[in-house]
Structure formats: C-alpha cells, structure tokens
Design a protein around this motif. Sequence first.
Motif, PDB file in Angstrom:
ATOM      1  N   SER A   1       0.565  -1.487  -0.218  1.00  0.00           N
ATOM      2  CA  SER A   1       0.338  -0.309  -0.178  1.00  0.00           C
ATOM      3  C   SER A   1       0.761   1.431   0.199  1.00  0.00           C
ATOM      4  CB  SER A   1      -1.106   0.298   1.538  1.00  0.00           C
ATOM      5  OG  SER A   1       0.495  -0.186   2.580  1.00  0.00           O
ATOM      6  N   ASN A   2       0.293   2.268  -0.721  1.00  0.00           N
ATOM      7  CA  ASN A   2       0.661   3.386  -0.657  1.00  0.00           C
ATOM      8  C   ASN A   2       0.395   5.026   0.156  1.00  0.00           C
ATOM      9  OD1 ASN A   2       3.347   5.117  -0.803  1.00  0.00           O
ATOM     10  ND2 ASN A   2       3.388   5.521  -2.920  1.00  0.00           N
ATOM     11  N   SER A   3       0.622   5.759   0.262  1.00  0.00           N
ATOM     12  CA  SER A   3      -0.075   6.782   0.835  1.00  0.00           C
ATOM     13  C   SER A   3      -0.527   7.801  -0.036  1.00  0.00           C
ATOM     14  CB  SER A   3       1.005   7.625   1.524  1.00  0.00           C
ATOM     15  OG  SER A   3       0.588   9.255   1.339  1.00  0.00           O
ATOM     16  N   PRO A   4      -1.526   7.607  -0.284  1.00  0.00           N
ATOM     17  CA  PRO A   4      -2.092   9.029  -1.605  1.00  0.00           C
ATOM     18  C   PRO A   4      -1.785   9.808  -2.080  1.00  0.00           C
ATOM     19  CG  PRO A   4      -4.178   8.579  -0.127  1.00  0.00           C
ATOM     20  CD  PRO A   4      -3.553   8.086   0.517  1.00  0.00           C
ATOM     21  N   THR A   5      -1.213  10.513  -0.808  1.00  0.00           N
ATOM     22  CA  THR A   5      -0.316  11.461  -1.319  1.00  0.00           C
ATOM     23  C   THR A   5       0.846  11.604  -0.584  1.00  0.00           C
ATOM     24  OG1 THR A   5      -2.596  13.352  -0.686  1.00  0.00           O
ATOM     25  CG2 THR A   5       0.259  13.935  -0.137  1.00  0.00           C
ATOM     26  N   LEU A   6       1.814  12.376  -1.541  1.00  0.00           N
ATOM     27  CA  LEU A   6       3.683  12.013  -1.393  1.00  0.00           C
ATOM     28  C   LEU A   6       4.004  13.261  -1.124  1.00  0.00           C
ATOM     29  CD1 LEU A   6       3.981   9.664  -4.227  1.00  0.00           C
ATOM     30  CD2 LEU A   6       3.590   8.610  -2.476  1.00  0.00           C
ATOM     31  N   THR A   7       3.156  14.047  -0.188  1.00  0.00           N
ATOM     32  CA  THR A   7       4.766  15.143   0.563  1.00  0.00           C
ATOM     33  C   THR A   7       3.864  15.597   1.606  1.00  0.00           C
ATOM     34  OG1 THR A   7       3.391  16.473  -1.098  1.00  0.00           O
ATOM     35  CG2 THR A   7       5.080  16.095  -2.320  1.00  0.00           C
ATOM     36  N   GLY A   8       4.496  16.565   1.885  1.00  0.00           N
ATOM     37  CA  GLY A   8       3.747  17.105   2.997  1.00  0.00           C
ATOM     38  C   GLY A   8       4.173  16.063   4.636  1.00  0.00           C
ATOM     39  N   GLU A   9       2.890  16.402   5.301  1.00  0.00           N
ATOM     40  CA  GLU A   9       2.525  15.360   6.452  1.00  0.00           C
ATOM     41  C   GLU A   9       2.071  14.377   6.015  1.00  0.00           C
ATOM     42  OE1 GLU A   9       4.332  15.297   9.506  1.00  0.00           O
ATOM     43  OE2 GLU A   9       5.699  16.712   8.444  1.00  0.00           O
TER      44      GLU A   9
ATOM     45  N   ALA B   1      15.905  14.298   4.778  1.00  0.00           N
ATOM     46  CA  ALA B   1      15.214  14.659   4.990  1.00  0.00           C
ATOM     47  C   ALA B   1      14.109  14.973   3.842  1.00  0.00           C
ATOM     48  CB  ALA B   1      16.409  16.289   4.207  1.00  0.00           C
ATOM     49  N   ILE B   2      13.716  14.222   3.000  1.00  0.00           N
ATOM     50  CA  ILE B   2      12.801  13.320   2.373  1.00  0.00           C
ATOM     51  C   ILE B   2      11.200  13.373   3.271  1.00  0.00           C
ATOM     52  CG2 ILE B   2      11.448  12.888   0.592  1.00  0.00           C
ATOM     53  CD1 ILE B   2      14.567  12.723  -0.933  1.00  0.00           C
ATOM     54  N   ASP B   3      10.168  13.563   2.908  1.00  0.00           N
ATOM     55  CA  ASP B   3       8.914  13.653   4.383  1.00  0.00           C
ATOM     56  C   ASP B   3       9.020  11.971   4.010  1.00  0.00           C
ATOM     57  OD1 ASP B   3       8.920  16.011   5.632  1.00  0.00           O
ATOM     58  OD2 ASP B   3       7.150  16.860   3.488  1.00  0.00           O
ATOM     59  N   TYR B   4       8.699  11.930   2.587  1.00  0.00           N
ATOM     60  CA  TYR B   4       8.092  10.546   2.072  1.00  0.00           C
ATOM     61  C   TYR B   4       8.804   9.255   2.842  1.00  0.00           C
ATOM     62  CZ  TYR B   4       7.077   6.606  -0.617  1.00  0.00           C
ATOM     63  OH  TYR B   4       5.756   5.106  -1.050  1.00  0.00           O
ATOM     64  N   PHE B   5      10.206   9.858   2.358  1.00  0.00           N
ATOM     65  CA  PHE B   5      11.174   9.141   3.186  1.00  0.00           C
ATOM     66  C   PHE B   5      11.143   8.510   4.452  1.00  0.00           C
ATOM     67  CE2 PHE B   5      14.599   7.514  -1.149  1.00  0.00           C
ATOM     68  CZ  PHE B   5      13.289   7.842  -1.307  1.00  0.00           C
ATOM     69  N   ARG B   6      11.397   9.639   5.400  1.00  0.00           N
ATOM     70  CA  ARG B   6      10.691   9.206   6.826  1.00  0.00           C
ATOM     71  C   ARG B   6       9.593   8.253   6.930  1.00  0.00           C
ATOM     72  NH1 ARG B   6      11.852  14.066   6.941  1.00  0.00           N
ATOM     73  NH2 ARG B   6       9.691  15.430   7.673  1.00  0.00           N
ATOM     74  N   ALA B   7       8.776   8.763   5.873  1.00  0.00           N
ATOM     75  CA  ALA B   7       7.391   7.519   6.427  1.00  0.00           C
ATOM     76  C   ALA B   7       7.495   7.111   6.238  1.00  0.00           C
ATOM     77  CB  ALA B   7       6.839   9.101   5.859  1.00  0.00           C
ATOM     78  N   LYS B   8       8.826   6.179   5.252  1.00  0.00           N
ATOM     79  CA  LYS B   8       8.720   4.526   5.471  1.00  0.00           C
ATOM     80  C   LYS B   8      10.068   4.529   6.370  1.00  0.00           C
ATOM     81  CE  LYS B   8       7.859   2.488   2.538  1.00  0.00           C
ATOM     82  NZ  LYS B   8       6.563   2.013   2.082  1.00  0.00           N
ATOM     83  N   GLN B   9      10.390   4.710   6.821  1.00  0.00           N
ATOM     84  CA  GLN B   9      11.769   4.736   7.741  1.00  0.00           C
ATOM     85  C   GLN B   9      10.375   4.299   8.673  1.00  0.00           C
ATOM     86  OE1 GLN B   9      14.458   7.954   7.562  1.00  0.00           O
ATOM     87  NE2 GLN B   9      15.588   6.185   8.551  1.00  0.00           N
ATOM     88  N   LEU B  10       9.909   5.379   8.859  1.00  0.00           N
ATOM     89  CA  LEU B  10       8.986   4.971  10.447  1.00  0.00           C
ATOM     90  C   LEU B  10       7.945   3.611   9.977  1.00  0.00           C
ATOM     91  CD1 LEU B  10       7.593   5.474  12.281  1.00  0.00           C
ATOM     92  CD2 LEU B  10       5.922   6.348  11.530  1.00  0.00           C
ATOM     93  N   GLN B  11       8.171   3.299   8.888  1.00  0.00           N
ATOM     94  CA  GLN B  11       7.088   2.232   8.807  1.00  0.00           C
ATOM     95  C   GLN B  11       8.040   1.098   8.512  1.00  0.00           C
ATOM     96  OE1 GLN B  11       7.002   1.507   4.696  1.00  0.00           O
ATOM     97  NE2 GLN B  11       4.715  -0.222   4.618  1.00  0.00           N
ATOM     98  N   GLU B  12       9.432   1.303   8.457  1.00  0.00           N
ATOM     99  CA  GLU B  12      10.357  -0.609   8.800  1.00  0.00           C
ATOM    100  C   GLU B  12      10.116   0.112  10.567  1.00  0.00           C
ATOM    101  OE1 GLU B  12      13.217   0.481   6.200  1.00  0.00           O
ATOM    102  OE2 GLU B  12      12.631   0.986   4.945  1.00  0.00           O
ATOM    103  N   ALA B  13      10.467   0.983  10.728  1.00  0.00           N
ATOM    104  CA  ALA B  13      10.564   1.037  12.221  1.00  0.00           C
ATOM    105  C   ALA B  13       9.930  -0.107  13.334  1.00  0.00           C
ATOM    106  CB  ALA B  13      11.177   1.954  13.176  1.00  0.00           C
ATOM    107  N   MET B  14       8.146   0.473  12.679  1.00  0.00           N
ATOM    108  CA  MET B  14       6.919  -0.556  13.556  1.00  0.00           C
ATOM    109  C   MET B  14       7.235  -2.199  13.013  1.00  0.00           C
ATOM    110  SD  MET B  14       4.473   2.249  12.824  1.00  0.00           S
ATOM    111  CE  MET B  14       3.423   2.358  13.941  1.00  0.00           C
TER     112      MET B  14
END
Length: 257
Positions: A58-66, A104-117
């Motif tokens: 799955s993926n976020s419908p929006t790839l930028t911002g929060e 520094a990229i919001d989307y990549f930071r979100a993927k890091q969080l996904q991996e950590a969880m």
Amino acid sequence: MKIVVIGGSGRIGTKLVANLRQEDCRVFEASRRDGVDTVSGAGLAQVLEDTDIVVDVSNSPTLTGEAPLRFFEASGRNLMAAGRAAGVRHHIALSIVGSDRLAAIDYFRAKQLQEAMIEASGIPYTIVRSTQFFEFIRDVVQDGTTRDIPISPALVQPIAGEDVADALADATFGDPRNGRIEIAGPEQFHLDWVAAEIATALEDNRRVVADVHARYFGAELQERSLLPGPDAYLASSRFEDWLREELQPEWAAARTR
C-alpha cells in the motif's frame, strides 16, 4: 496457505496478486475498494482472520508534506496490531532503497517509520527495498511543466514493476529474513537520461533539463543517493526491454483511437 495483499489493487499489487494466484494458495486483495481501510482499521480483523502471510504494498495517496507520515503511522499501527491478533507468521513490506540516506524527504522519513514499526512488531518479517520503478519515472516525465521537464542527473538503477512483483512473490514463499533485502534493475543510468528516453518514446516534444537542484520529493539529490548497495538482488529486465514491452503497446492503442 492464506495470503493477504494490502494494496492489492494498485500498480504493484495487481501484478503480485496475479503471480501469487498461480500457486496453490488462497490470495486475498485488501484495499479500500474491497472494504479494507488500514488507516481507520475498518475490515482488517476480518480479512486477516486465519492469515499466514501479509504482503503490504500500500501507499499514501499523497506523497509530500505530513500526509505520508500520518498514513504510514496509522496504517502500520493497525496492521501490526491486527497481524499479531491474527497470528500472522510472515509480514512482508515494500519499501525504498535510500530511505535511510534521505531523511530530509518527508516521504522517505515516513517509510523509515513504517520499517521501524515492522521491526518492533514481534511478527517475523521481510522488508523489500526497491529502487525506482520505470513506471514511476514515466509518471515524473508526464507531470512536467508545459515546456520543460527539470530533473536531477543523479544516478539511478531503475527496475520494472513486474520484476518488483516477482521479487515480492519470491519473498512471500521464502522464510522471514527479519531484515531488509534490496532489489534493483541490472543497469545504472543518469535519471535525466532515462527521463529523456521515455519522453522520446512517448513522442513528448518537451525538453528534459538536467538540473542538480531539481527537487525529488522536495529535496535535492546527491549523485549516488538512490543507488542500491553491493549485495542487492539484480532483476533481469533491461530498460530497452521495458520500453518495448510497456510503452509500445500504448502507442499502438493511442494511434487506433
């Protein structure tokens, strides 16, 4: 064996579901279209009942911002809780090569969080990190301005979506790695060159402009930011194969309309 593909109606999900259904197992698509919402949790407990393996593409419908951070935080929390309750034996997730280098990229930071969880969930897991899809680069080309397509000349090692689905299928039938694997295409190119070749193939007359300051999900790239490590699994499909097999049928269809 029951396998649930989260995001099974998407670009990679549809290919993966088709691959898995060739084997002797029960495969279920799970997306909002199927009444399953990982962000709210609706339908998750029902679809994961008696599930052996979950594959999350799955993926976020929006790839930028929060928005990506909110999506992966909520989705990951609900998926991990529902997976533990259902006794899932293997959780597989599709992630991105370079996510830990581009915080520094919001989307990549979100993927890091996904991996950590996933790593903290207690569920046996495999994280499959992929380089950019050829299909994603095509989307970037098509989203350019009316005159120019500014794009970074950073090196990339892109992969065909079909090869990503194949690698995920292999992971599904393998043992949990409890770690990450990387997958990539067999060739390295400069991103702007790939974009120019795709634009030419699409008969797009706009100019591809190599710009080291061009933004990638809102951040500048270093030359090797998107490259995999030396131990990455290399898929077989070459760029020219993908151009021939994926884009030429589209031209033919367009010309008959």
